[in-house]
Each structure stands twice: as C-alpha cells, then as structure tokens.
Design a protein around this motif. Structure first.
Motif, PDB file in Angstrom:
ATOM      1  N   VAL A   7       0.855  -1.195   0.000  1.00  0.00           N
ATOM      2  CA  VAL A   7       0.000   0.000   0.000  1.00  0.00           C
ATOM      3  C   VAL A   7       0.884   1.235   0.000  1.00  0.00           C
ATOM      4  CG1 VAL A   7      -1.692   1.332   1.329  1.00  0.00           C
ATOM      5  CG2 VAL A   7      -1.878  -1.160   1.228  1.00  0.00           C
ATOM      6  N   LYS A   8       0.643   2.127  -0.958  1.00  0.00           N
ATOM      7  CA  LYS A   8       1.332   3.421  -0.954  1.00  0.00           C
ATOM      8  C   LYS A   8       0.367   4.457  -0.364  1.00  0.00           C
ATOM      9  CE  LYS A   8       3.081   7.484  -1.990  1.00  0.00           C
ATOM     10  NZ  LYS A   8       2.282   8.330  -2.777  1.00  0.00           N
ATOM     11  N   LEU A   9       0.788   5.024   0.748  1.00  0.00           N
ATOM     12  CA  LEU A   9      -0.031   5.992   1.469  1.00  0.00           C
ATOM     13  C   LEU A   9       0.441   7.385   1.086  1.00  0.00           C
ATOM     14  CD1 LEU A   9      -2.131   6.336   3.671  1.00  0.00           C
ATOM     15  CD2 LEU A   9      -0.368   5.802   5.343  1.00  0.00           C
ATOM     16  N   GLY A  10      -0.426   8.139   0.427  1.00  0.00           N
ATOM     17  CA  GLY A  10      -0.024   9.458  -0.069  1.00  0.00           C
ATOM     18  C   GLY A  10       0.001  10.498   1.041  1.00  0.00           C
ATOM     19  N   GLY A  11       1.005  11.347   0.989  1.00  0.00           N
ATOM     20  CA  GLY A  11       1.093  12.446   1.953  1.00  0.00           C
ATOM     21  C   GLY A  11      -0.098  13.381   1.838  1.00  0.00           C
ATOM     22  N   SER A  12      -0.702  13.431   0.642  1.00  0.00           N
ATOM     23  CA  SER A  12      -1.844  14.329   0.412  1.00  0.00           C
ATOM     24  C   SER A  12      -3.021  13.997   1.316  1.00  0.00           C
ATOM     25  CB  SER A  12      -2.292  14.220  -1.045  1.00  0.00           C
ATOM     26  OG  SER A  12      -2.732  12.903  -1.289  1.00  0.00           O
ATOM     27  N   GLY A  40       4.861   8.656   1.268  1.00  0.00           N
ATOM     28  CA  GLY A  40       5.524   9.895   0.905  1.00  0.00           C
ATOM     29  C   GLY A  40       5.291  10.910   2.006  1.00  0.00           C
ATOM     30  N   GLY A  41       5.030  12.125   1.589  1.00  0.00           N
ATOM     31  CA  GLY A  41       4.824  13.233   2.531  1.00  0.00           C
ATOM     32  C   GLY A  41       5.056  14.554   1.821  1.00  0.00           C
ATOM     33  N   GLY A  42       4.707  14.564   0.533  1.00  0.00           N
ATOM     34  CA  GLY A  42       4.959  15.734  -0.319  1.00  0.00           C
ATOM     35  C   GLY A  42       4.438  17.046   0.267  1.00  0.00           C
ATOM     36  N   PRO A  43       3.167  17.126   0.689  1.00  0.00           N
ATOM     37  CA  PRO A  43       2.657  18.411   1.197  1.00  0.00           C
ATOM     38  C   PRO A  43       3.412  18.895   2.442  1.00  0.00           C
ATOM     39  CG  PRO A  43       0.843  16.954   0.633  1.00  0.00           C
ATOM     40  CD  PRO A  43       2.090  16.135   0.524  1.00  0.00           C
ATOM     41  N   ARG A  44       3.772  17.973   3.338  1.00  0.00           N
ATOM     42  CA  ARG A  44       4.528  18.385   4.538  1.00  0.00           C
ATOM     43  C   ARG A  44       5.913  18.899   4.143  1.00  0.00           C
ATOM     44  NH1 ARG A  44       3.245  15.647   9.649  1.00  0.00           N
ATOM     45  NH2 ARG A  44       1.003  15.359   9.529  1.00  0.00           N
ATOM     46  N   LEU A  45       6.503  18.217   3.158  1.00  0.00           N
ATOM     47  CA  LEU A  45       7.839  18.646   2.717  1.00  0.00           C
ATOM     48  C   LEU A  45       7.759  20.015   2.041  1.00  0.00           C
ATOM     49  CD1 LEU A  45      10.841  18.248   2.318  1.00  0.00           C
ATOM     50  CD2 LEU A  45      10.350  16.682   0.425  1.00  0.00           C
ATOM     51  N   SER A  46       6.697  20.240   1.275  1.00  0.00           N
ATOM     52  CA  SER A  46       6.526  21.568   0.664  1.00  0.00           C
ATOM     53  C   SER A  46       6.359  22.628   1.744  1.00  0.00           C
ATOM     54  CB  SER A  46       5.307  21.578  -0.267  1.00  0.00           C
ATOM     55  OG  SER A  46       5.569  20.771  -1.396  1.00  0.00           O
ATOM     56  N   ARG A  62       7.650  15.320  -9.978  1.00  0.00           N
ATOM     57  CA  ARG A  62       8.826  14.959  -9.172  1.00  0.00           C
ATOM     58  C   ARG A  62       9.546  16.232  -8.742  1.00  0.00           C
ATOM     59  NH1 ARG A  62       7.769  11.235 -13.252  1.00  0.00           N
ATOM     60  NH2 ARG A  62       7.429   9.156 -12.424  1.00  0.00           N
ATOM     61  N   ARG A  63       9.950  16.259  -7.459  1.00  0.00           N
ATOM     62  CA  ARG A  63      10.499  17.487  -6.872  1.00  0.00           C
ATOM     63  C   ARG A  63      11.967  17.699  -7.242  1.00  0.00           C
ATOM     64  NH1 ARG A  63       8.522  20.036  -2.221  1.00  0.00           N
ATOM     65  NH2 ARG A  63       7.408  18.125  -1.722  1.00  0.00           N
ATOM     66  N   VAL A  64      12.280  18.898  -7.686  1.00  0.00           N
ATOM     67  CA  VAL A  64      13.685  19.276  -7.877  1.00  0.00           C
ATOM     68  C   VAL A  64      14.270  19.435  -6.474  1.00  0.00           C
ATOM     69  CG1 VAL A  64      15.228  21.046  -8.806  1.00  0.00           C
ATOM     70  CG2 VAL A  64      13.147  20.412 -10.078  1.00  0.00           C
ATOM     71  N   LEU A 152      19.269   9.953  -1.554  1.00  0.00           N
ATOM     72  CA  LEU A 152      18.575  10.584  -2.678  1.00  0.00           C
ATOM     73  C   LEU A 152      17.075  10.603  -2.394  1.00  0.00           C
ATOM     74  CD1 LEU A 152      20.396   8.708  -5.619  1.00  0.00           C
ATOM     75  CD2 LEU A 152      20.650  11.154  -5.060  1.00  0.00           C
ATOM     76  N   ASN A 153      16.435  11.701  -2.777  1.00  0.00           N
ATOM     77  CA  ASN A 153      14.987  11.807  -2.657  1.00  0.00           C
ATOM     78  C   ASN A 153      14.351  11.070  -3.837  1.00  0.00           C
ATOM     79  OD1 ASN A 153      12.392  12.675  -2.072  1.00  0.00           O
ATOM     80  ND2 ASN A 153      12.723  14.796  -2.736  1.00  0.00           N
ATOM     81  N   CYS A 154      13.327  10.285  -3.561  1.00  0.00           N
ATOM     82  CA  CYS A 154      12.647   9.550  -4.648  1.00  0.00           C
ATOM     83  C   CYS A 154      11.162   9.800  -4.511  1.00  0.00           C
ATOM     84  CB  CYS A 154      12.948   8.052  -4.516  1.00  0.00           C
ATOM     85  SG  CYS A 154      12.152   7.013  -5.755  1.00  0.00           S
ATOM     86  N   ASN A 155      10.482   9.937  -5.620  1.00  0.00           N
ATOM     87  CA  ASN A 155       9.026  10.078  -5.562  1.00  0.00           C
ATOM     88  C   ASN A 155       8.420   8.833  -4.914  1.00  0.00           C
ATOM     89  OD1 ASN A 155       6.332   9.317  -7.081  1.00  0.00           O
ATOM     90  ND2 ASN A 155       6.468  11.533  -6.854  1.00  0.00           N
ATOM     91  N   GLY A 156       7.458   9.053  -4.010  1.00  0.00           N
ATOM     92  CA  GLY A 156       6.876   7.958  -3.241  1.00  0.00           C
ATOM     93  C   GLY A 156       6.210   6.897  -4.110  1.00  0.00           C
ATOM     94  N   ASP A 157       5.610   7.339  -5.215  1.00  0.00           N
ATOM     95  CA  ASP A 157       4.927   6.375  -6.094  1.00  0.00           C
ATOM     96  C   ASP A 157       5.952   5.505  -6.837  1.00  0.00           C
ATOM     97  OD1 ASP A 157       2.572   7.641  -5.330  1.00  0.00           O
ATOM     98  OD2 ASP A 157       2.634   9.021  -7.031  1.00  0.00           O
TER      99      ASP A 157
HETATM  100  C1  LIG Z   1      11.504  13.239  -5.935  1.00  0.00           C
HETATM  101  C2  LIG Z   1      10.176  13.475  -5.275  1.00  0.00           C
HETATM  102  O1  LIG Z   1       9.265  13.990  -5.899  1.00  0.00           O
HETATM  103  N1  LIG Z   1      10.047  13.082  -4.001  1.00  0.00           N
HETATM  104  C3  LIG Z   1       8.857  13.326  -3.249  1.00  0.00           C
HETATM  105  C4  LIG Z   1       8.851  12.418  -2.036  1.00  0.00           C
HETATM  106  C5  LIG Z   1       7.588  12.524  -1.223  1.00  0.00           C
HETATM  107  C6  LIG Z   1       6.373  12.044  -1.987  1.00  0.00           C
HETATM  108  O2  LIG Z   1       6.423  11.457  -3.044  1.00  0.00           O
HETATM  109  O3  LIG Z   1       5.222  12.326  -1.317  1.00  0.00           O
HETATM  110  P1  LIG Z   1       3.752  11.977  -1.824  1.00  0.00           P
HETATM  111  O4  LIG Z   1       3.677  10.516  -1.947  1.00  0.00           O
HETATM  112  O5  LIG Z   1       2.907  12.540  -0.764  1.00  0.00           O
HETATM  113  O6  LIG Z   1       3.522  12.677  -3.152  1.00  0.00           O
HETATM  114  C7  LIG Z   1       8.793  14.803  -2.809  1.00  0.00           C
HETATM  115  O7  LIG Z   1       9.853  15.374  -2.560  1.00  0.00           O
HETATM  116  O8  LIG Z   1       7.680  15.334  -2.689  1.00  0.00           O
END
Ligand SMILES: CC(=O)N[C@@H](CCC(=O)OP(=O)(O)O)C(=O)O
Ligand SMILES: Nc1ncnc2c1ncn2[C@@H]1O[C@H](COP(=O)(O)OP(=O)(O)O)[C@@H](O)[C@H]1O
Length: 259
Positions: A7-12, A40-46, A62-64, A152-157
């Motif tokens: 299960v991938k739990l989205g930060g959203s 992940g945790g994208g919104p918290r990281l933003s 994907r986040r720079v 390295l940061n990786c997109n959660g998906d």
């Molecule tokens: C490289 C990259 O995009 N890393 C993501 C990692 C967190 C993530 O993916 O969070 P969600 O699953 O909530 O979208 C980021 O920095 O936002």
C-alpha cells in the motif's frame, strides 16, 4: 494461502485518512496476510520548504531537490511523517517498523541529475522486509534511497511500485486524496494503458497523478495482478484500476473530448 499487499499511502491524504483503513489493515494482517506500507509526505515537505523560504519546484510530479531540500526530505519523510504513521498503526494494535531505503541498503538509487539529489530505484533488496513480515511486523518504508554519493529523494509512487514488483505483491494500492483518476470530470473505474497515456499527453492527468499512473502501469508490467488507486477519504469507493490492452472506444473518446 497468505496474500501480500503493498500500500502506498499518499502524503496528500495522511492528515484526513479515514480510520476504517486501519481496521481493514488490521483484519488483513490478522487473517494471516502480509502488509507492507510505503509512504511519501509531499505536502509536509513543501510546507517545510516554504518555512525555509525555499520555493517548491516540480517537474512531471517529481520534486527538484537541492541539498537543503534533501535535508528537509530526510527530516520530514523519514522523521516526522514516518513516526506519525508507525505510531498510528501501533495505536491500532499493529506492530509497525519504520524504514527508508538506506536501511540495510534496501533501496539503492541512480541519480536523475537534472532533478538534483533525486534518484530512481536501481536495486531492491527485499530481505529486510521479508524478515519483518515473517515475524508479523508491518514494514513502513519511505522514499529515501541509498545513492553512491549519499541519500537521494525519490518520488513515493516510483519507490512504492519498485518495492511492490520486487516483492511480487498480489495487490498494489495507492491511497490518495481523490476518488480516482478523473477524465473530463468523471472518475474512471478502469482505464486502459493506452487511454492513460493519451490522458497524460492531453493534460487530463497532470502533476502528482503522473507518477501515480506510471506506477500503476509499472505494477502491471511487473506482474502485479491488481493495481488500483483508492480514495483515502472513503475506503468504500471503487477507485481506479488500470487494465492492460487497448480500448479504441474509450481511447478515442478521451482523446476527442479532452482537447
Ligand atoms: C523526488 C520526489 O518527488 N520526491 C517526493 C517524495 C515525497 C512524496 O512522493 O510524497 P507523496 O507521496 O505525498 O507525493 C517529494 O519530494 O515530494
Ligand atoms: N486526472 C486526474 N484525476 C484525479 N486527480 C488528478 C488528476 N490529474 C492530476 N490530479 C491531481 O493529483 C493529485 C494526487 O497526487 P499527489 O498530490 O501527488 O498525491 P499523493 O500525495 O497522494 O501522492 C490530486 O489531488 C489531483 O490534484
């Protein structure tokens, strides 16, 4: 026969996740099945970036990631987010263990240089996860990879689907803040691979939904039988399942109406 679910739990959706998911997971594990959570945790990281006067920048979802953003990613994803998730699972009587890809060099990454300190998953060593699930723990893994020159940061998906394929999961679910993939305002219960590709090209699928749909596709290519997006706010909703194959009618319908 025990089944394995990733299960991938989205930060959203973490802050508003419906409590019935915890009941569902507990029942799944108690029935003798295996559960592995990725998050992940994208919104918290933003929010962290903004608190540091760093403007969040994304390319195709994907986040720079500069060195300062990477510091935030390890603090927010492997720290705050993971501790909250592991604690919440514990409060629902599940023994969860938090990890990232650097633990046991479980997930190594190849740097995507144009995005900075971002990696794509290169290798997955499932032995640590196997050890935990065999001992009835729920592994909770976040998307920080072990890179040659550091984390390295990786997109959660992207991270979640690599783990799902390496584990030969029976089910792959991505829980997010929408009921599924919307095309022209309608949530699609199923979507063919071709229709998905055209919806990305037309802009009907954009931003964070791009890595999500690509992850569904990689899951199917990787042999996962059921790959689905689910609504974190409503566990009873059908969600969107990606299907192999071609559906000329659906495809041309989307193509014609989304331009
Ligand atoms: C490289 C990259 O995009 N890393 C993501 C990692 C967190 C993530 O993916 O969070 P969600 O699953 O909530 O979208 C980021 O920095 O936002
Ligand atoms: N076609 C689409 N259907 C539904 N949501 C979409 C679509 N295209 C883009 N999105 C966006 O994708 C978001 C989910 O991605 P993201 O914010 O990265 O979630 P998560 O943090 O769960 O990974 C939705 O909130 C929505 O704004």
């Amino acid at each position: 026969m025990s089944e394995r679910k990733v299960v991938k739990l989205g930060g959203s959706v973490w802050d508003t996740l419906h409590h019935d998911y915890f009941t569902e997971w507990k029942e799944w594990v108690e029935a003798g099945n295996e559960l592995i959570l990725l998050h992940g945790g994208g919104p918290r990281l933003s929010a962290y970036c903004e608190s540091q006067q760093i403007k969040p920048v994304f390319q195709n979802g994907r986040r720079v990631t500069t060195e300062d953003v990477l510091t935030g990613a390890t603090r927010v994803l492997a720290g705050e987010m993971q501790t909250e998730i592991v604690t919440a699972l514990g409060r629902s009587d599940m023994n969860a263990v938090g990890l990232s890809g650097v633990d046991g060099r479980m997930l190594t990454g190849r740097q995507i240089k144009e995005l900075g300190a971002v990696g794509e998953v290169e290798t997955v060593d499932v032995s640590l996860i196997e050890l935990l699930v065999q001992n009835h723990y729920v592994p909770v893994v976040t998307s920080i990879l072990f890179g040659t020159n550091g984390a390295l940061n990786c997109n959660g998906d992207d991270c979640a689907v690599a783990v799902a394929c390496a584990l030969k999961a029976d089910h792959f679910e991505m829980i997010t803040d929408v009921p599924g993939i919307r095309i022209n305002g309608t949530v699609q219960q199923t979507l063919t691979v071709d229709a998905m590709q055209q919806a990305i090209e037309s802009g009907a699928i954009y931003g964070g939904m791009i890595p999500k749909t690509e992850a569904l596709r990689s899951a199917l290519d990787g042999g996962v039988a059921l790959a689905i997006i689910r609504d974190g706010n409503d566990p009873t909703a059908t969600g969107t399942q990606l299907k192999e194959g071609h559906d000329e009618r659906t495809t041309s319908h989307i193509w014609a109406t989304s331009h």
